[in-house]
Design a protein around this motif. Sequence first.
Motif, mmCIF file in Angstrom:
data_model
loop_
_atom_site.group_PDB
_atom_site.id
_atom_site.type_symbol
_atom_site.label_atom_id
_atom_site.label_comp_id
_atom_site.label_asym_id
_atom_site.label_seq_id
_atom_site.Cartn_x
_atom_site.Cartn_y
_atom_site.Cartn_z
ATOM 1 N N ASP A 19 0.830 -1.215 0.000
ATOM 2 C CA ASP A 19 0.000 0.000 0.000
ATOM 3 C C ASP A 19 0.862 1.263 0.000
ATOM 4 O O ASP A 19 0.507 2.273 0.617
ATOM 5 C CB ASP A 19 -0.971 0.020 1.186
ATOM 6 N N GLY A 20 2.030 1.177 -0.655
ATOM 7 C CA GLY A 20 2.912 2.338 -0.756
ATOM 8 C C GLY A 20 3.700 2.660 0.493
ATOM 9 O O GLY A 20 4.348 3.703 0.560
ATOM 10 N N LEU A 54 15.230 2.413 -9.302
ATOM 11 C CA LEU A 54 15.102 3.440 -8.268
ATOM 12 C C LEU A 54 15.999 4.660 -8.525
ATOM 13 O O LEU A 54 15.522 5.796 -8.421
ATOM 14 C CB LEU A 54 15.340 2.844 -6.878
ATOM 15 N N PRO A 55 17.264 4.476 -8.908
ATOM 16 C CA PRO A 55 18.065 5.663 -9.245
ATOM 17 C C PRO A 55 17.541 6.395 -10.480
ATOM 18 O O PRO A 55 17.629 7.625 -10.556
ATOM 19 C CB PRO A 55 19.474 5.097 -9.499
ATOM 20 N N VAL A 56 16.970 5.655 -11.439
ATOM 21 C CA VAL A 56 16.381 6.298 -12.616
ATOM 22 C C VAL A 56 15.208 7.181 -12.178
ATOM 23 O O VAL A 56 15.092 8.336 -12.604
ATOM 24 C CB VAL A 56 15.935 5.252 -13.666
ATOM 25 N N LEU A 57 14.355 6.652 -11.317
ATOM 26 C CA LEU A 57 13.228 7.435 -10.797
ATOM 27 C C LEU A 57 13.712 8.682 -10.062
ATOM 28 O O LEU A 57 13.191 9.786 -10.274
ATOM 29 C CB LEU A 57 12.374 6.583 -9.859
ATOM 30 N N ARG A 58 14.698 8.497 -9.180
ATOM 31 C CA ARG A 58 15.220 9.643 -8.420
ATOM 32 C C ARG A 58 15.781 10.705 -9.363
ATOM 33 O O ARG A 58 15.580 11.905 -9.155
ATOM 34 C CB ARG A 58 16.275 9.185 -7.417
ATOM 35 N N ASP A 66 5.075 7.706 -7.307
ATOM 36 C CA ASP A 66 4.762 8.603 -8.415
ATOM 37 C C ASP A 66 4.203 7.789 -9.588
ATOM 38 O O ASP A 66 4.620 6.650 -9.799
ATOM 39 C CB ASP A 66 6.060 9.319 -8.838
ATOM 40 N N PRO A 67 3.281 8.348 -10.372
ATOM 41 C CA PRO A 67 2.772 7.617 -11.543
ATOM 42 C C PRO A 67 3.869 7.205 -12.526
ATOM 43 O O PRO A 67 3.724 6.212 -13.247
ATOM 44 C CB PRO A 67 1.808 8.621 -12.195
ATOM 45 N N LEU A 68 4.972 7.930 -12.545
ATOM 46 C CA LEU A 68 6.088 7.584 -13.428
ATOM 47 C C LEU A 68 6.699 6.230 -13.073
ATOM 48 O O LEU A 68 7.318 5.579 -13.927
ATOM 49 C CB LEU A 68 7.162 8.682 -13.362
ATOM 50 N N ALA A 69 6.511 5.776 -11.859
ATOM 51 C CA ALA A 69 7.130 4.513 -11.417
ATOM 52 C C ALA A 69 6.760 3.345 -12.326
ATOM 53 O O ALA A 69 7.617 2.526 -12.662
ATOM 54 C CB ALA A 69 6.748 4.213 -9.971
ATOM 55 N N ASP A 70 5.507 3.254 -12.733
ATOM 56 C CA ASP A 70 5.105 2.155 -13.622
ATOM 57 C C ASP A 70 5.791 2.243 -14.977
ATOM 58 O O ASP A 70 5.991 1.230 -15.637
ATOM 59 C CB ASP A 70 3.587 2.135 -13.816
ATOM 60 N N GLU A 71 6.147 3.455 -15.387
ATOM 61 C CA GLU A 71 6.826 3.643 -16.671
ATOM 62 C C GLU A 71 8.326 3.375 -16.569
ATOM 63 O O GLU A 71 9.024 3.378 -17.574
ATOM 64 C CB GLU A 71 6.582 5.055 -17.184
ATOM 65 N N VAL A 72 8.808 3.167 -15.348
ATOM 66 C CA VAL A 72 10.238 2.909 -15.144
ATOM 67 C C VAL A 72 10.474 1.488 -14.639
ATOM 68 O O VAL A 72 11.313 0.766 -15.175
ATOM 69 C CB VAL A 72 10.864 3.943 -14.181
ATOM 70 N N LEU A 73 9.734 1.057 -13.603
ATOM 71 C CA LEU A 73 9.995 -0.247 -12.993
ATOM 72 C C LEU A 73 9.878 -1.399 -13.993
ATOM 73 O O LEU A 73 10.803 -2.201 -14.135
ATOM 74 C CB LEU A 73 9.055 -0.487 -11.815
ATOM 75 N N TYR A 74 8.740 -1.515 -14.655
ATOM 76 C CA TYR A 74 8.537 -2.647 -15.560
ATOM 77 C C TYR A 74 9.451 -2.578 -16.789
ATOM 78 O O TYR A 74 10.083 -3.575 -17.137
ATOM 79 C CB TYR A 74 7.070 -2.759 -15.966
ATOM 80 N N PRO A 75 9.589 -1.407 -17.430
ATOM 81 C CA PRO A 75 10.522 -1.341 -18.556
ATOM 82 C C PRO A 75 11.980 -1.601 -18.158
ATOM 83 O O PRO A 75 12.731 -2.201 -18.924
ATOM 84 C CB PRO A 75 10.348 0.087 -19.090
ATOM 85 N N ALA A 76 12.381 -1.168 -16.959
ATOM 86 C CA ALA A 76 13.758 -1.427 -16.520
ATOM 87 C C ALA A 76 13.996 -2.931 -16.419
ATOM 88 O O ALA A 76 15.031 -3.437 -16.872
ATOM 89 C CB ALA A 76 14.039 -0.742 -15.186
#
Length: 127
Positions: A19-20, A54-58, A66-76
């Motif tokens: 739950d975040g 995580l460093p990419v997100l930071r 952040d909503p961007l997380a889904d665009e980074v975690l799975y593609p990474a």
Amino acid sequence: MTDKPLLILIAGPYRSGTDGDPQAMAANLARLEAAAWPVFEAGHIPMIGEWVALPVLRSAGAGITDPLADEVLYPAADRLLAHCDAVLRLPGDSAGADQDVAIARRRGLAVYHDVAEIPRRVPQEIA
């Protein structure tokens, strides 16, 4: 037994069921990282997608919620799997880890569910 060190993606719950909650995610990351030593000790290179994501997100000014997380975690993880030789799937519900396993199987990569299943590396002698 193998003479080549394998790059093994360690996949398991990270955000799932948290739950975040940052402390719960940190505990999940610690469980993923606990598998790194046994993979390394078997002669291979452990990799965890969050070590990249995580460093990419930071650096994008975003966090894990952040909503961007889904665009980074799975593609990474998908990009990492293009370089990996295998996946070690740890227990626990995780859509992302299940996706990693599905991608690995489509690409013909080995999928292990226990470190004991991973072939130990027989190091070559250095001449």
